[in-house]
Design a protein around this motif. Structure first.
Motif, PDB file in Angstrom:
ATOM      1  N   CYS A  44       5.122  -2.297  -2.756  1.00 32.62           N
ATOM      2  CA  CYS A  44       5.956  -1.117  -2.440  1.00 32.62           C
ATOM      3  C   CYS A  44       5.765  -0.746  -0.972  1.00 32.62           C
ATOM      4  N   PRO A  45       6.254  -1.581  -0.067  1.00 33.05           N
ATOM      5  CA  PRO A  45       5.970  -1.437   1.366  1.00 33.05           C
ATOM      6  C   PRO A  45       6.541  -0.191   2.019  1.00 33.05           C
ATOM      7  N   THR A  46       7.641   0.343   1.499  1.00 32.08           N
ATOM      8  CA  THR A  46       8.265   1.497   2.149  1.00 32.08           C
ATOM      9  C   THR A  46       7.841   2.829   1.525  1.00 32.08           C
ATOM     10  N   SER A  47       6.984   2.790   0.529  1.00 28.99           N
ATOM     11  CA  SER A  47       6.571   4.023  -0.150  1.00 28.99           C
ATOM     12  C   SER A  47       5.582   4.804   0.704  1.00 28.99           C
ATOM     13  N   PHE A  48       5.466   6.097   0.405  1.00 27.86           N
ATOM     14  CA  PHE A  48       4.463   6.900   1.105  1.00 27.86           C
ATOM     15  C   PHE A  48       3.065   6.440   0.725  1.00 27.86           C
ATOM     16  N   LEU A  49       2.910   5.919  -0.489  1.00 31.95           N
ATOM     17  CA  LEU A  49       1.625   5.371  -0.913  1.00 31.95           C
ATOM     18  C   LEU A  49       1.159   4.296   0.053  1.00 31.95           C
TER      19      LEU A  49
ATOM     20  N   ALA B 129      11.520  12.165   4.740  1.00 33.61           N
ATOM     21  CA  ALA B 129      12.439  13.108   4.092  1.00 33.61           C
ATOM     22  C   ALA B 129      12.058  13.324   2.627  1.00 33.61           C
ATOM     23  N   VAL B 130      11.642  12.266   1.931  1.00 35.93           N
ATOM     24  CA  VAL B 130      11.218  12.392   0.536  1.00 35.93           C
ATOM     25  C   VAL B 130       9.999  13.304   0.431  1.00 35.93           C
ATOM     26  N   VAL B 131       9.019  13.088   1.311  1.00 35.53           N
ATOM     27  CA  VAL B 131       7.804  13.900   1.271  1.00 35.53           C
ATOM     28  C   VAL B 131       8.121  15.358   1.591  1.00 35.53           C
ATOM     29  N   GLN B 132       8.988  15.588   2.555  1.00 37.91           N
ATOM     30  CA  GLN B 132       9.356  16.960   2.903  1.00 37.91           C
ATOM     31  C   GLN B 132      10.138  17.625   1.778  1.00 37.91           C
ATOM     32  N   ASP B 133      11.019  16.872   1.119  1.00 37.55           N
ATOM     33  CA  ASP B 133      11.722  17.412  -0.060  1.00 37.55           C
ATOM     34  C   ASP B 133      10.722  17.800  -1.140  1.00 37.55           C
ATOM     35  N   ALA B 134       9.742  16.937  -1.365  1.00 39.09           N
ATOM     36  CA  ALA B 134       8.739  17.208  -2.392  1.00 39.09           C
ATOM     37  C   ALA B 134       7.950  18.474  -2.065  1.00 39.09           C
ATOM     38  N   GLU B 135       7.605  18.635  -0.796  1.00 33.32           N
ATOM     39  CA  GLU B 135       6.879  19.842  -0.392  1.00 33.32           C
ATOM     40  C   GLU B 135       7.696  21.097  -0.681  1.00 33.32           C
ATOM     41  N   LEU B 136       8.954  21.086  -0.292  1.00 34.38           N
ATOM     42  CA  LEU B 136       9.798  22.268  -0.464  1.00 34.38           C
ATOM     43  C   LEU B 136      10.083  22.527  -1.941  1.00 34.38           C
ATOM     44  N   PHE B 137      10.289  21.470  -2.712  1.00 38.96           N
ATOM     45  CA  PHE B 137      10.515  21.651  -4.144  1.00 38.96           C
ATOM     46  C   PHE B 137       9.273  22.244  -4.803  1.00 38.96           C
TER      47      PHE B 137
ATOM     48  N   ALA C  86      -0.285  10.758   7.705  1.00 40.04           N
ATOM     49  CA  ALA C  86       0.608   9.602   7.579  1.00 40.04           C
ATOM     50  C   ALA C  86       2.074  10.010   7.525  1.00 40.04           C
ATOM     51  N   VAL C  87       2.353  11.269   7.214  1.00 41.23           N
ATOM     52  CA  VAL C  87       3.747  11.735   7.167  1.00 41.23           C
ATOM     53  C   VAL C  87       4.424  11.532   8.512  1.00 41.23           C
ATOM     54  N   THR C  88       3.713  11.811   9.574  1.00 41.64           N
ATOM     55  CA  THR C  88       4.325  11.740  10.910  1.00 41.64           C
ATOM     56  C   THR C  88       4.622  10.305  11.326  1.00 41.64           C
ATOM     57  N   ASP C  89       3.900   9.349  10.756  1.00 36.86           N
ATOM     58  CA  ASP C  89       4.106   7.946  11.118  1.00 36.86           C
ATOM     59  C   ASP C  89       5.082   7.233  10.191  1.00 36.86           C
ATOM     60  N   ALA C  90       5.498   7.904   9.124  1.00 37.33           N
ATOM     61  CA  ALA C  90       6.376   7.271   8.143  1.00 37.33           C
ATOM     62  C   ALA C  90       7.797   7.145   8.691  1.00 37.33           C
ATOM     63  N   ASP C  91       8.566   6.236   8.095  1.00 36.90           N
ATOM     64  CA  ASP C  91       9.969   6.112   8.471  1.00 36.90           C
ATOM     65  C   ASP C  91      10.727   7.364   8.041  1.00 36.90           C
TER      66      ASP C  91
END
Length: 398
Positions: A194-199, A230-238, A220-225
């Motif tokens: 799962c190369p593109t995952s936040f994991l 966007a997925v991580v930020q959506d998760a935070e806000l949700f 690692a959020v700042t270095d992610a694509d």
């Protein structure tokens, strides 16, 4: 009976989700009291594919194939052992050799443990390419699904699995500690799967993880694509937004609890009113909430789990709640929001609703689904920390 290859993705996934749901139900502050679990799990799967609240330690990714290999070696013996037999031997070995290790599966039940690592880790082992998802006799498998999956076709395990330590399974050198070569292999295996995952980003990061409270707090959020970010930020806000609904639900229970002159929980109304005020202040001060693109959020989670589209009541409840985040004044006393939360919980639980069932109200321990969503981060943090510790041991010994 003719043997045949049969794919198990659905069965394994259903097993995992059922067990994960039961685990969450046991943790009172983490219960899905308002029926938002599909969206929560979609975010979890997007960020951390293969992970589960049932996973305890990283070395089980190796212990399971080692147990399978040990069982295979007894196949031609007079008394062959099944995978389950070997797993139970390993439980006793770990308890004898490493009793202080956190996360031993079967630590309480010993050899009588029912939920074995091969079942708990099955979906993750397949997701990371450590195990292949086919069997040579589906009927035999279906007969065993009540407890475990023990019969697999030859070639079940990827050949590159690091070797078991000497003496295994009657000795487990290192206990649940991941060794350096194992850490390198696990990192490569998971990142490749799962190369593109936040994991993958977190796993490859050199930043310490033990004290990071939330996934979105990790550097690692700042270095992610951009899409992963966007997925991580959506998760935070949700997580932040829906926490308010959970707190309001608990306030409704607290008011009913105090009105019934129940006193085992001290001062719950004041406590939840205070927590709602703190939550509203956090929401008001969040820099991204006002510009949150919820349409894109819905697109991401429904693409991950299309069944969310078939749950219009959950979508309506969530969308209605998200729509009030710009009007936070007096939220604890707004009749429309109280009705929204009350009706949602009652529609899910019916006669088992705490807001209707006096006996259940008396058993309330002061928190029911009140914890903020962390999307399996606690378990991810433990697994990644194990792997990082193993990798660091190589550097220390160099």
């Amino acid at each position: 009976m003719t043997s045949q290859l049969a794919w198990l993705d659905f069965d394994a996934e259903q097993q995992r989700r059922t067990r994960e749901m039961l685990r969450l139900f046991e943790e009172k502050e983490s219960r899905d009291e308002l029926g938002i679990g599909q969206v929560r799990d979609a975010f979890s799967d997007l960020m951390f594919p293969g992970m589960s609240v049932l996973l305890t330690r990283a070395r089980y990714f190796l212990l399971v194939p080692w147990c399978a290999a040990a069982a295979d070696r007894t196949a031609r013996q007079r008394r062959p052992q099944s995978l389950a037999d070997v797993e139970r031997r390993v439980v006793l070995t770990l308890l004898a050799e490493a009793p202080d290790d956190f996360g031993i599966i079967g630590a309480r039940a010993g050899a009588k443990v029912k939920n074995l690592p091969s079942v708990i880790y099955n979906q993750a082992l397949e997701r990371y390419g450590i195990a292949r998802a086919y069997v040579d006799d589906r009927t035999a498998l279906e007969e065993e699904l009540g407890e475990e999956v023990t019969r697999r076709a030859s070639g079940r395990w990827v050949p590159s699995v690091p070797p078991a330590p000497p003496g295994f399974p009657d000795s487990v050198v290192g206990g649940l500690r991941v060794e350096a070569d194992e850490a390198r292999w696990l990192t490569e295996q998971i990142v490749s799967a799962c190369p593109t995952s936040f994991l993958a980003h977190v796993l490859q990061s050199s930043e310490p993880i033990d004290e990071v409270p939330w996934a979105w707090s990790h550097p690692a959020v700042t270095d992610a694509d951009s899409e992963t970010r966007a997925v991580v930020q959506d998760a935070e806000l949700f997580s932040l937004a829906m926490h308010g609904a959970a707190l309001l639900y608990n306030l409704l229970i607290a008011e009913k609890y105090e009105a019934a002159d129940l006193t085992s929980v001290v001062g719950p109304v004041d406590r939840y009113r205070s927590r709602i005020d703190e939550w509203a202040e956090t929401v008001s001060g969040h820099p991204r909430l006002s510009s949150w693109d919820t349409a894109s959020m819905w697109a991401r989670v429904t693409n991950q789990n299309p069944r969310i589209q078939g749950n219009p009541r959950a979508r309506l409840f969530i969308s209605t709640w998200l729509g009030v985040l710009g009007e936070l004044a007096g939220m604890a006393d707004r009749a429309d929001l109280r009705a929204l939360v009350r009706d949602r919980e009652i529609s899910i639980k019916g006669p088992q609703s705490r807001l209707r069932h006096d006996k259940l109200l008396r058993t309330w321990a002061g928190a029911s689904g009140s914890r903020r969503l962390d999307f399996r981060w606690t378990n991810v943090r433990t697994i990644v920390s194990d792997i990082h510790a193993g990798a660091e041991s190589a550097s220390a010994g160099a």
